[in-house]
Write a protein that holds these residues in place. Structure first.
Motif, PDB file in Angstrom:
ATOM      1  N   ARG A 160      22.278   8.653   0.613  1.00 25.86           N
ATOM      2  CA  ARG A 160      21.640   7.419   1.110  1.00 25.86           C
ATOM      3  C   ARG A 160      20.253   7.237   0.513  1.00 25.86           C
ATOM      4  O   ARG A 160      19.882   6.128   0.110  1.00 25.86           O
ATOM      5  N   VAL A 161      19.470   8.324   0.507  1.00 26.06           N
ATOM      6  CA  VAL A 161      18.106   8.154  -0.002  1.00 26.06           C
ATOM      7  C   VAL A 161      18.108   7.925  -1.521  1.00 26.06           C
ATOM      8  O   VAL A 161      17.278   7.168  -2.029  1.00 26.06           O
ATOM      9  N   PHE A 162      19.054   8.535  -2.218  1.00 25.16           N
ATOM     10  CA  PHE A 162      19.115   8.270  -3.667  1.00 25.16           C
ATOM     11  C   PHE A 162      19.650   6.860  -3.934  1.00 25.16           C
ATOM     12  O   PHE A 162      19.257   6.217  -4.914  1.00 25.16           O
ATOM     13  N   ALA A 163      20.532   6.392  -3.069  1.00 22.40           N
ATOM     14  CA  ALA A 163      21.072   5.043  -3.250  1.00 22.40           C
ATOM     15  C   ALA A 163      19.988   3.979  -3.088  1.00 22.40           C
ATOM     16  O   ALA A 163      20.117   2.872  -3.608  1.00 22.40           O
ATOM     17  N   ALA A 164      18.925   4.331  -2.363  1.00 21.06           N
ATOM     18  CA  ALA A 164      17.819   3.378  -2.174  1.00 21.06           C
ATOM     19  C   ALA A 164      16.955   3.269  -3.416  1.00 21.06           C
ATOM     20  O   ALA A 164      16.102   2.388  -3.500  1.00 21.06           O
TER      21      ALA A 164
END
Lengths: 325, 285
Positions: free
Chosen positions: A97-101
């Motif tokens: 999730r944080v990398f997708a941001a």
């Protein structure tokens, strides 16, 4: 072409890590990027994703000139450079999730899709610090796949994967290339690359020493092995020496026949046989099958060898989650 | 940018350091207030009442939250800022095409939001603990909003958060420059404490020379504009009852609020620019 480099050079102080590299990576294929340890593979990949700046040379990515500040071009590239890196205190899902941001706009549903694709859906709620090396590797591939990239750059993707995981990774990469994606795999696991890659580029001491289709590389294989009696080894070496190439006899310490390796393309096996017969030496066996390892060793002269032989297991998907570290 | 900040907040929510730092502050505050309440004479003494009665109690709360809290904020921001380098995640983020400066800015925004929430919680706890201390001492804390209390509270929070974020930004920039959370935390703390010691020594020298020359006070001194000291001037000007402000005012003419706030703003901006430029220029291996 998916990637073209011309004269790509990277220098660290007085040491040339990459020396005028000219790569040609065609679209829709798996490109095996090989080289001994310290040959410049990872440095090249770092330049291709803008982590470091080249000292000289040009890069084209997906048909357009690329500079390290051209971050939007990176949206079409998925990369796993060196060992996969994560926030150890976050779960696998939260890491995604944080990398997708970051970087390319990525729909939230993509996180679950890539977790399924790499077989980590059942461990997605566990913290990454509890993951085995193989699971981290799979999560690294998942991060690379997040933006559904056209070009995938994977540095040693099979590291730490169990045999089933290696087969599943191979199938996943094949699936991606079937859908028009390009995959560049840097690896030192040569049997794996031999099975996976369509095109191979071999780099040694920062320079490209061979690039071309895997089939052509293997067809012009780099060695022939002949099996002779121990008392005939010396004469056989002299006879084969007429080819003007390196002849490597096996140590004649056993009572039985020994192999002699001749560094010539595999299509010269009959010539080897003739030279031996002319000297009254009749080989018990001739092995002209060529593998990537022998080609690689002949091209790099065995420099900095650190190669694993990966055994392949049955095609059973990514397999069970591996033991925790 | 909103997505990036949300991701930063997710990381901070899941990280133990976010809670440990606040817990350390709250435990220390609780211990001090309980000790004050238990050891002071029944009905409180003059000094005790300064600590546990509003509005003077705000100075003590400020000292805890923006004094000790600043040190914790420097450490916290350094730990968060350096972690991306230690864990190697910055190379994943850059390889995904994220802008380096943009990411660093979003990261600091996340830290700023977390610090602000922490300050609000700690400040609320400080007010509650003042009542607790007063109750233990058998006296009344008074009304925190009575008279100028409300204004003092507002000024304390606004100026305090501003100063705390400036100090956190310095810790953050140090960690980014050093590319290490441990080195960032250690150097951040050394800078903070070192500057305090330096300022104290220079203040003593200035005070001594003012006594010898028969002057009541000197004008503003250069060391009042050092990165951490200038924040004290803002706190002192915004909340006149601050202890540190009273001490320095004995020897020095305090820096006025506007130039002090401008200097704090410049330091905050400068620290962020340094962190962003360092990341932009970095070769990430």
């Amino acid at each position: 072409m998916a990637i073209v480099t011309r004269g790509l050079t990277k220098r660290y102080g007085s040491r040339l890590a990459v020396d005028g590299l000219d790569l040609n990576v065609p679209r829709g294929q798996v490109y095996g990027f090989l080289g001994p340890n310290g040959s410049g593979k990872t440095t090249t990949l770092r330049m291709l994703v803008g982590l470091i700046r080249p000292n000289a040379g040009d890069i084209q990515v997906l048909g357009q000139p690329w500079s390290w500040r051209d971050r939007r071009r990176m949206f079409r590239i998925g990369a796993m450079i060196e060992t996969p890196a994560f926030y150890p205190y976050l779960t696998g899902r939260d890491n995604l999730r944080v990398f997708a941001a970051t970087g390319a706009p990525t729909p939230a549903t993509r996180v679950e899709e890539v977790l399924e694709a790499v077989g980590l859906a059942d461990r997605a709620r566990d913290k990454v610090r509890t993951y085995s090396l193989g699971m981290r590797q799979r999560l690294g591939i998942a991060v690379a796949l997040l933006s559904d990239p056209d070009l995938l750059l994977l540095d040693e993707p099979a590291n730490g994967l169990d045999p089933a995981g290696i087969v599943a990774m191979r199938e996943l990469l094949r699936y991606l290339t079937d859908r028009g994606k390009t995959v560049l795999v840097s690896s030192h696991i040569l049997p794996e690359v031999q099975q996976l890659a369509d095109i191979v580029g071999i780099i040694d001491r920062g320079r490209l020493v061979r690039e071309g289709p895997m089939a052509a590389l293997l067809a012009g294989g780099a060695q022939v092995r002949v099996l002779v009696r121990p008392d005939e080894i010396q004469r056989a070496v002299v006879a084969l020496g007429q080819l003007g190439v390196a002849v490597e006899p096996a140590s004649p310490d056993g009572p039985h026949a020994a192999w002699i390796t001749v560094r010539v393309p595999s299509d010269q096996a009959s010539t080897c046989n003739r030279l031996l017969a002319e000297q009254g030496i009749f080989a018990s066996a001739i092995d002209a099958t060529s593998d990537l390892e022998s080609v690689f060793l002949s091209l790099t002269a065995g420099a900095g060898m650190d190669m694993d032989s990966a055994t392949n297991g049955p095609p059973t998907g990514w397999g069970e989650s591996e033991t925790r570290r | 940018m909103i997505g990036l900040v949300n991701a930063e907040l997710l990381k901070l929510r899941r990280r133990w350091a976010s809670y440990v730092v606040l817990l350390v502050l709250l435990v220390l505050m609780t211990l001090v207030y309980v000790l004050i309440g238990l050891t002071s004479p029944r009905g409180g003494g003059m000094v005790t009442n300064l600590v546990i009665q509003f509005p003077s109690a705000y100075a003590v709360i400020n000292q805890f939250i923006f004094g000790l809290g600043s040190l914790l904020a420097v450490s916290y921001a350094a730990a968060i800022g350096g972690a991306d380098w230690n864990w190697g995640v910055l190379r994943v983020i850059v390889a995904r095409g994220e802008g380096r400066s943009r990411y660093i800015f979003a990261k600091f925004l996340g830290i700023a939001i977390a610090c602000t929430i922490g300050v609000l919680i700690a400040y609320a706890a400080g007010i509650v603990l003042t009542f607790l201390g007063a109750a233990l001492a058998g006296t009344s804390a008074g009304d925190p909003l009575a008279g100028a209390g409300g204004t003092t509270l507002l000024h304390s929070l606004v100026s305090g958060v501003f100063v705390l974020l400036q100090r956190a930004a310095i810790g953050f920039a140090v960690a980014v420059l050093l590319r290490s959370q441990v080195a960032g935390v250690v150097v951040g703390i050394v800078l903070y404490i070192g500057e305090n010691i330096l300022s104290t020594i220079l203040l003593a020298i200035t005070f001594g020379s003012s006594v010898l020359s028969g002057l009541d006070t000197h004008g503003s001194q250069w060391f009042q504009f050092l990165p951490f000291s200038i924040g004290d001037s803002v706190l002192s000007a915004a909340t006149p009852s601050s202890i540190s402000g009273d001490l320095s005012r004995a020897a020095l003419e305090p820096v006025a609020l506007v130039p002090a706030a401008l200097a704090v703003g410049l330091y905050l901006l400068g620290a962020l620019v340094v962190a962003m430029v360092a990341t932009e220029r970095a070769e990430i291996a």
